[in-house]
Every structure is written in structure tokens, then in C-alpha cells.
Motif scaffolding. Structure first.
Motif, PDB file in Angstrom:
ATOM      1  N   VAL A  59       0.845  -1.198   0.000  1.00 45.03           N
ATOM      2  CA  VAL A  59       0.000   0.000   0.000  1.00 45.03           C
ATOM      3  C   VAL A  59       0.880   1.246   0.000  1.00 45.03           C
ATOM      4  N   ARG A  60       1.926   1.234   0.826  1.00 43.33           N
ATOM      5  CA  ARG A  60       2.826   2.395   0.894  1.00 43.33           C
ATOM      6  C   ARG A  60       3.478   2.642  -0.464  1.00 43.33           C
ATOM      7  N   ALA A  61       3.869   1.566  -1.147  1.00 42.16           N
ATOM      8  CA  ALA A  61       4.479   1.719  -2.465  1.00 42.16           C
ATOM      9  C   ALA A  61       3.492   2.290  -3.488  1.00 42.16           C
ATOM     10  N   GLY A  62       2.200   2.045  -3.287  1.00 39.94           N
ATOM     11  CA  GLY A  62       1.196   2.527  -4.222  1.00 39.94           C
ATOM     12  C   GLY A  62       0.673   3.913  -3.936  1.00 39.94           C
ATOM     13  N   LEU A  63       1.117   4.539  -2.853  1.00 42.87           N
ATOM     14  CA  LEU A  63       0.592   5.864  -2.497  1.00 42.87           C
ATOM     15  C   LEU A  63       0.830   6.918  -3.583  1.00 42.87           C
ATOM     16  N   PRO A  64       1.993   6.979  -4.211  1.00 42.98           N
ATOM     17  CA  PRO A  64       2.160   7.988  -5.281  1.00 42.98           C
ATOM     18  C   PRO A  64       1.149   7.812  -6.411  1.00 42.98           C
ATOM     19  N   TYR A  65       0.816   6.577  -6.731  1.00 42.32           N
ATOM     20  CA  TYR A  65      -0.215   6.317  -7.746  1.00 42.32           C
ATOM     21  C   TYR A  65      -1.546   6.921  -7.321  1.00 42.32           C
ATOM     22  N   LEU A  66      -1.901   6.753  -6.047  1.00 40.60           N
ATOM     23  CA  LEU A  66      -3.179   7.274  -5.557  1.00 40.60           C
ATOM     24  C   LEU A  66      -3.160   8.793  -5.470  1.00 40.60           C
ATOM     25  N   LYS A  67      -2.008   9.351  -5.114  1.00 39.40           N
ATOM     26  CA  LYS A  67      -1.881  10.808  -5.114  1.00 39.40           C
ATOM     27  C   LYS A  67      -2.065  11.352  -6.520  1.00 39.40           C
ATOM     28  N   LYS A  68      -1.466  10.681  -7.498  1.00 36.97           N
ATOM     29  CA  LYS A  68      -1.600  11.116  -8.890  1.00 36.97           C
ATOM     30  C   LYS A  68      -3.044  11.007  -9.371  1.00 36.97           C
ATOM     31  N   PHE A 107       3.091  -0.187   9.635  1.00 36.92           N
ATOM     32  CA  PHE A 107       1.876   0.631   9.652  1.00 36.92           C
ATOM     33  C   PHE A 107       2.234   2.092   9.900  1.00 36.92           C
ATOM     34  N   ASP A 108       3.116   2.343  10.858  1.00 38.18           N
ATOM     35  CA  ASP A 108       3.529   3.721  11.150  1.00 38.18           C
ATOM     36  C   ASP A 108       4.193   4.369   9.941  1.00 38.18           C
ATOM     37  N   ARG A 109       5.013   3.599   9.219  1.00 37.08           N
ATOM     38  CA  ARG A 109       5.650   4.143   8.019  1.00 37.08           C
ATOM     39  C   ARG A 109       4.601   4.487   6.957  1.00 37.08           C
ATOM     40  N   LEU A 110       3.588   3.651   6.843  1.00 30.04           N
ATOM     41  CA  LEU A 110       2.518   3.914   5.878  1.00 30.04           C
ATOM     42  C   LEU A 110       1.781   5.199   6.217  1.00 30.04           C
ATOM     43  N   VAL A 111       1.420   5.386   7.472  1.00 27.18           N
ATOM     44  CA  VAL A 111       0.707   6.596   7.880  1.00 27.18           C
ATOM     45  C   VAL A 111       1.568   7.827   7.628  1.00 27.18           C
ATOM     46  N   ALA A 112       2.826   7.745   7.989  1.00 24.60           N
ATOM     47  CA  ALA A 112       3.715   8.893   7.800  1.00 24.60           C
ATOM     48  C   ALA A 112       3.858   9.226   6.310  1.00 24.60           C
ATOM     49  N   ALA A 113       4.005   8.203   5.461  1.00 28.55           N
ATOM     50  CA  ALA A 113       4.156   8.444   4.025  1.00 28.55           C
ATOM     51  C   ALA A 113       2.882   9.052   3.448  1.00 28.55           C
ATOM     52  N   ALA A 114       1.724   8.547   3.880  1.00 33.50           N
ATOM     53  CA  ALA A 114       0.459   9.104   3.393  1.00 33.50           C
ATOM     54  C   ALA A 114       0.325  10.562   3.783  1.00 33.50           C
ATOM     55  N   HIS A 115       0.641  10.872   5.009  1.00 34.64           N
ATOM     56  CA  HIS A 115       0.509  12.247   5.469  1.00 34.64           C
ATOM     57  C   HIS A 115       1.476  13.182   4.745  1.00 34.64           C
ATOM     58  N   ARG A 116       2.662  12.699   4.418  1.00 32.28           N
ATOM     59  CA  ARG A 116       3.587  13.545   3.659  1.00 32.28           C
ATOM     60  C   ARG A 116       3.012  13.904   2.293  1.00 32.28           C
ATOM     61  N   LEU A 117       2.202  13.012   1.749  1.00 34.99           N
ATOM     62  CA  LEU A 117       1.578  13.264   0.447  1.00 34.99           C
ATOM     63  C   LEU A 117       0.241  13.996   0.570  1.00 34.99           C
ATOM     64  N   GLY A 118      -0.148  14.336   1.794  1.00 34.81           N
ATOM     65  CA  GLY A 118      -1.414  15.019   1.998  1.00 34.81           C
ATOM     66  C   GLY A 118      -2.620  14.101   1.956  1.00 34.81           C
ATOM     67  N   TRP A 227      -5.174   3.559  18.095  1.00 37.39           N
ATOM     68  CA  TRP A 227      -4.924   3.900  16.696  1.00 37.39           C
ATOM     69  C   TRP A 227      -4.907   5.407  16.467  1.00 37.39           C
ATOM     70  N   LEU A 228      -5.716   6.141  17.198  1.00 39.57           N
ATOM     71  CA  LEU A 228      -5.666   7.602  17.070  1.00 39.57           C
ATOM     72  C   LEU A 228      -4.305   8.128  17.517  1.00 39.57           C
ATOM     73  N   ASP A 229      -3.754   7.521  18.545  1.00 42.32           N
ATOM     74  CA  ASP A 229      -2.432   7.934  19.006  1.00 42.32           C
ATOM     75  C   ASP A 229      -1.348   7.596  17.989  1.00 42.32           C
ATOM     76  N   ARG A 230      -1.618   6.678  17.074  1.00 44.08           N
ATOM     77  CA  ARG A 230      -0.667   6.346  16.019  1.00 44.08           C
ATOM     78  C   ARG A 230      -0.896   7.191  14.772  1.00 44.08           C
ATOM     79  N   GLY A 231      -1.842   8.115  14.831  1.00 41.27           N
ATOM     80  CA  GLY A 231      -1.978   9.093  13.763  1.00 41.27           C
ATOM     81  C   GLY A 231      -3.060   8.847  12.744  1.00 41.27           C
ATOM     82  N   VAL A 232      -3.950   7.858  12.948  1.00 42.32           N
ATOM     83  CA  VAL A 232      -4.986   7.640  11.943  1.00 42.32           C
ATOM     84  C   VAL A 232      -5.960   8.821  11.935  1.00 42.32           C
TER      85      VAL A 232
END
Length: 584
Positions: A59-68, A107-118, A227-232
Motif C-alpha cells: 500500500v505504501r508503495a502505491g501511495l504515489p499512484y493514488l496521489k496522482k 503501519f507507522d511508516r505507511l501513515v507517515a508516508a500518506a501524510h507527507r503526500l497530503g 490507533w488515534l495515538d498512532r496518527g490515523v
């Protein structure tokens, strides 16, 4: 000349940052009101390990595709530790990650990557039932009748001289009785023997929790905070109209209950009034976090109730922020049916102060391309019905533009943007849906919309996994998936993907879209036409014959070829009038 019928939609909110400027929503506290969220069925999105099963790193690898693509966030299907009897909707640990999908660090890396992409991250929460391997249920089986853990579920004595009959006549959603009998632990000198029954509205591996027990509510408070404390950014709530059952567990009054696979209209098991107290409690908890940083933590419910008016009760200002409006998804391809559904939603749901949450596809339903492909294709599961795939694709494209033009929020299911049809001819031996296992019937099975996505190439695994031959995708991909692979879709400006991408860009660039008013326009009998805000016209031709376009000129965007002055059959288009604001 066009005439407009005003509709009592919600007026644009002055604090909706981003709607007029063309930026991604999320800068205001109520980012969710017109957001477009992409549903990720983790198991089938992208495999990073080569085992044939999608995972969080994929999912993390596919985030740029979803941002695009242009969505505002993602909703993740359950990734918790689970024996996978229902692919994660049987949760054994609500505060962990199943090793199949990764771990908490990933999971934490995924949330952080998603948030960096807005991008926002919404995760699935399953409060109606857990896994039979959850520690609570294991303890309940071990302790015997009357124990503390049994009170957290629905255990009851059976009927009949020896308790050999279920406590009532309720049926499970996935087939068979909604009760299973347990073997009680033997005493110091006695052997184990048949004992009480427990309730499971889905499968025996998914015992229903007893929300009348305060321990259950307190437990889920802790889960949400974890999960809220982990940034969801929010939660999609599974079976949000469930949770509470009639305290006496009487027989269902529905005379057809014994003959249906899904007893989803049992008024004693669904939509009980006490459930609203849970959503008030969860809303208050989420608002605590929102008050800290000005960003709402979303609660969006899976609410299956008969009418839009009943649906509206779940999205009152102190309950769920949103609830999926499934009536559009279930509407037949018919102009009057679509108008009726939209009218009811905007009258009853938007009237609460929430916004309607539109959806055309999800992981439980036949994909629109197949659903719209002809009569008799609503089930789309036997592979024997005649259908016109080209017609289904044209209608699905038109429905997408219609959905993106409606006031409120929208959810897009993975593969919807690729125009994927349902895979209707999976062999029996590969099916994993518990509906098939419990009924032996292919009717309503859900594997066909869950086949792993095609990313690239001309043969399976289509870039979904790079594993060895023995680690093929967990469900087989048909050869024709090559026509829908992501690399091909991105290269073809006429593809579904470009239609969705262009629609999403315009939705963010046009101040008339997102929230705001909707006014119906006079149109030919098979055409549905409306105006959004000031001068954005959307029209859909539900017929097969061309009809006059509602306004002259070339459309801003159309789902198919659309000559000036003509709206072809099975086609939708958007126009901006000369006096209206144009996209940025």
C-alpha cells in the motif's frame, strides 16, 4: 430553455478551505465533508513480499499512484491479527498487525508516508463481532456458563428437552443458523458435554459481542485511542447498524427468515435504538483529538437500513460524521430510480448537517461494469448470464461522473478507476468467501470483486507480486486483466483512469462541486440533468438513443464521445455555462 427545480441541499460552508482554491481538502477541520476516499482492500492491492498476498508495504508503495489519481485519502480493510476466516473481519487482536500484512512499524511508516503526500488514512474497525480466537472468547469457552467472559458475548441455553435446539430462529448473514453450540469443559470427574449456544450473525468464527456489557464499550475506547495515538485520521465502522440485539433474544417475526441466506432485515438484531449511544460516545472521543489540532477524526459507518430517513439518524451532529449511502449502489440503471435515490438522500441525510457519502462499488458488491451490463447481471456470479460488457462499461463511466458531481463525499473502490469487471468464473476450488463455504451457493459471493489488481504486463501476476511460481496471487487473475492493467490505463487518455483523474481534478478546481446546492433541470425522459452551484451542469443519458444536450457547446468533461448539442446514450457530461466560474 432550461428551467430549474431547487433542491434543499446544504449551502456551501464558509470554512471549507480548499474547495474554491483547487487544493486538496483537509486544511479545515471538516475535511471529510466533500472528500473522495479510495478503498484499499489490502490483501489485493499490491504484494511487496512475493507471497501472493497484498500487504501494508505494498500500500505504501502505491501511495504515489493514488496521489496522482487525485483522491484525498485511503480507507484500509482490516489488517489486524486474524485467522482469516473472513479475511480480517474476524479480529483476534484489535491493536496489532497480522504478520501477513506487516507489523506496527510498517503501519507507522505507511501513515507517515500518506501524510507527507497530503492523504488521510482511515482504518476499518469491527465492533459487532470478533474472532473465535480472540482471548475473550477463548476464556469464555474455558470458564463455562455464568462466567465474566461469557457475559461479553451472547451465550444462551438452547431450547428443547435437552437444550438441543438453538435459542431462537435467527439466521446468519452468511447462511445457516445464527447460533452454534459449544462443548462445556468437564468437571473434576465429568467428561465434556454439549452446553450453551452462542450468537454469530455472520459465521461461527465471528461471535457477536454483547454491547450491553460495559466492558465491551470500555475495551473499544482503548482500541480507538490506540490507533488515534498512532496518527490515523478516522475509522470506517463495520456493521454500524448492528451491535445491540433485543435483550430477550426472541424469535424473529420475519416469516421468510428460514429461507433466506441473509437475515438482514431482522428488526430484533439490527438497528436497535441503543446503538446511537455508542456513536455519541465515539464521536465525543474523536472530538477530543480534533480539538487538539483542529482536524476532525472521521467516523464513517457501514449503515444498512431500509430508508434514507432511518439512515439520517446515524449522522446527526453528535453521532457518526458520515455513513455510506448504499441506495445509489443498489439502484437499477434507470433515470427515475436514480433521481428518487438522490432526492431522498439530499432531503433526509443532508438535512442533518452531514453530507451524503456516495458509493458505487465496494469489497462486498458486484462491480458496476458487470452490474450495469444487462438484465440478470445484478448477481454477476455464475458466469452464465448474457451481458454486454461494453454497455456495462459505458454505464459505469457515466455513473462515475454522476457520483463525482453530487454534493457531498464519495468513496472509490480499488480497481473501479481501472474499469475492472467482476470476475465471475472463478473455479469452486479457489473460492474463499465464507458465504460459499456455508451455503454451497455462488449467489452473492464476493471473491469476484476481490481478485488482486493488475498493475503491469500481459500475464498474471500483472505486477501484483514478484514472487516465485508457487507464490501466485491468492485469487487467480484472468488473462483479460491485461486490458485493464494500470500501466496501460495511464498510457491511454481514453481510459477509466483518466476519466476518474480528470473528474477528481475538476471536482477540486470547480467551486460549484463538492458541497453546495443541486437543482434539477427539465430534460428528455431518459435524461437526468441538474445544476450545481452557479452554472455547472451535469447530465446523464440513461437510454441507448442520443438525446439533445442540455446546453450548447463542447462539454468540459464527458464519459464518452459527446458531439456539440448531443448527449449520446449511456453517457454523462459536465458543462460550465459562460457566466459560471471556470476551473482553476
Amino acid at each position: 430553455m432550461l428551467t430549474a427545480t431547487p433542491h434543499s441541499g446544504i449551502s456551501p460552508r464558509p470554512d471549507r478551505a480548499g474547495a474554491a482554491s483547487g487544493t486538496t481538502s483537509g486544511t479545515a477541520r471538516d475535511w471529510w465533508r466533500d472528500a473522495v476516499i479510495y478503498q484499499v482492500y489490502v490483501r489485493s492491492f499490491l504484494d511487496s513480499t512475493g507471497d501472493g498476498i497484498g500487504d501494508l508495504a505494498g500500500v505504501r508503495a502505491g501511495l504515489p499512484y493514488l496521489k496522482k489519481l487525485g483522491v484525498d485519502g485511503i480507507w484500509l480493510s482490516p489488517f489486524y491479527p486474524s485467522p482469516q476466516h473472513d479475511h480480517g473481519y474476524d479480529v483476534a487482536d484489535y491493536c496489532g498487525v497480522d504478520p501477513t500484512y506487516g507489523d506496527l512499524e510498517e503501519f507507522d511508516r505507511l501513515v507517515a508516508a500518506a501524510h507527507r503526500l497530503g492523504l488521510k488514512v482511515v482504518i476499518d474497525i469491527v465492533p459487532n463481532h470478533c474472532s473465535s480466537e480472540h482471548p475473550w472468547f477463548r476464556a469464555a469457552l474455558a470458564e463455562g456458563p455464568g462466567g465474566e467472559h461469557r457475559a461479553r458475548f451472547h451465550f444462551a441455553d438452547g431450547r428443547g428437552p435437552n437444550g438441543e435446539l438453538p435459542p431462537n430462529n435467527w439466521r446468519a448473514m452468511f447462511g445457516g443458523p445464527a447460533w452454534s453450540r459449544v462443548t462445556e469443559p468437564g468437571g473434576p470427574a465429568g467428561a465434556p458435554e454439549p452446553g450453551q449456544w452462542y450468537l454469530h450473525l455472520f459465521t461461527p468464527e465471528q461471535p457477536d459481542l454483547n454491547w450491553r456489557n460495559p466492558a465491551v464499550a470500555e475495551y473499544f475506547d482503548r482500541v480507538l485511542r490506540f490507533w488515534l495515538d498512532r496518527g490515523v485520521d478516522g475509522f470506517r465502522v463495520d456493521v454500524a447498524a448492528g451491535l445491540f440485539k433485543h435483550p430477550d433474544l426472541p424469535d424473529s417475526p420475519d416469516p421468510e427468515a428460514d429461507e433466506r441466506t441473509r437475515d438482514s432485515v431482522n428488526p430484533l438484531a439490527w438497528n436497535q435504538p441503543e446503538v446511537h449511544e455508542v456513536w455519541r460516545r465515539w464521536r465525543a472521543l474523536c472530538d477530543e483529538y480534533a480539538d487538539r489540532d483542529g482536524q476532525d477524526r472521521l467516523l464513517v459507518g457501514e449503515v444498512s437500513v431500509p430508508t434514507a430517513r432511518e439512515h439520517a439518524k446515524y449522522v446527526r451532529p453528535d453521532e457518526l460524521h458520515q455513513a455510506f449511502f448504499f441506495h445509489l449502489l443498489s439502484a437499477p440503471w434507470d433515470v427515475d430510480a436514480f433521481r428518487k435515490v438522490i432526492d431522498e438522500a439530499l432531503t433526509d441525510i443532508a438535512g442533518t448537517g452531514s453530507t451524503v457519502t456516495w458509493v458505487l462499488n465496494n469489497h462486498d458488491q458486484v462491480r458496476t461494469v458487470t452490474r450495469y451490463a444487462g438484465e440478470g447481471c445484478a448477481s454477476g456470479v455464475s458466469g452464465t448470464e448474457p451481458w454486454n460488457v461494453d454497455l456495462g462499461a459505458a454505464r459505469a463511466r457515466a455513473a462515475a461522473l454522476l457520483m463525482l458531481a453530487l454534493p457531498g463525499a464519495a468513496y472509490v473502490y480499488q480497481g473501479e478507476e481501472l474499469g475492472l469487471p467482476e470476475v465471475v468464473d472463478l473455479p469452486d476450488e479457489v473460492l474463499t468467501d465464507p458465504i460459499f463455504r456455508r451455503t454451497g451457493s455462488r449467489r452473492r459471493i464476493r471473491d469476484g470483486c476481490r481478485v488482486p489488481l493488475p498493475w503491469s504486463g500481459h500475464a498474471s501476476p500483472f505486477g501484483f507480486t514478484s514472487g516465485a511460481e508457487e507464490a501466485r496471487p491468492w485469487l487467480p487473475q484472468p488473462d483479460w486483466f491485461a486490458e485493464h492493467a494500470t500501466d496501460r490505463a495511464l498510457a491511454d487518455t481514453r481510459s477509466f483512469w483518466h476519466l476518474y483523474r480528470d473528474g477528481l481534478q475538476l471536482r477540486r478546481g470547480l467551486p460549484q462541486l463538492g458541497e453546495g446546492t443541486l437543482r434539477w433541470l427539465d430534460a428528455p425522459p431518459e435524461v437526468l440533468a441538474f445544476e450545481r452551484g452557479d452554472g455547472l451542469i451535469c447530465a446523464v443519458n440513461f437510454g441507448t438513443a442520443p438525446a439533445p444536450a442540455p446546453v450548447p457547446g463542447t462539454p468540459l468533461l464527458s464519459s464518452g464521445e459527446c458531439p456539440d448539442g448531443v448527449l449520446p446514450g449511456s453517457t454523462a457530461a459536465w458543462w460550465v455555462t459562460d457566466t459560471a466560474p471556470h476551473p482553476h
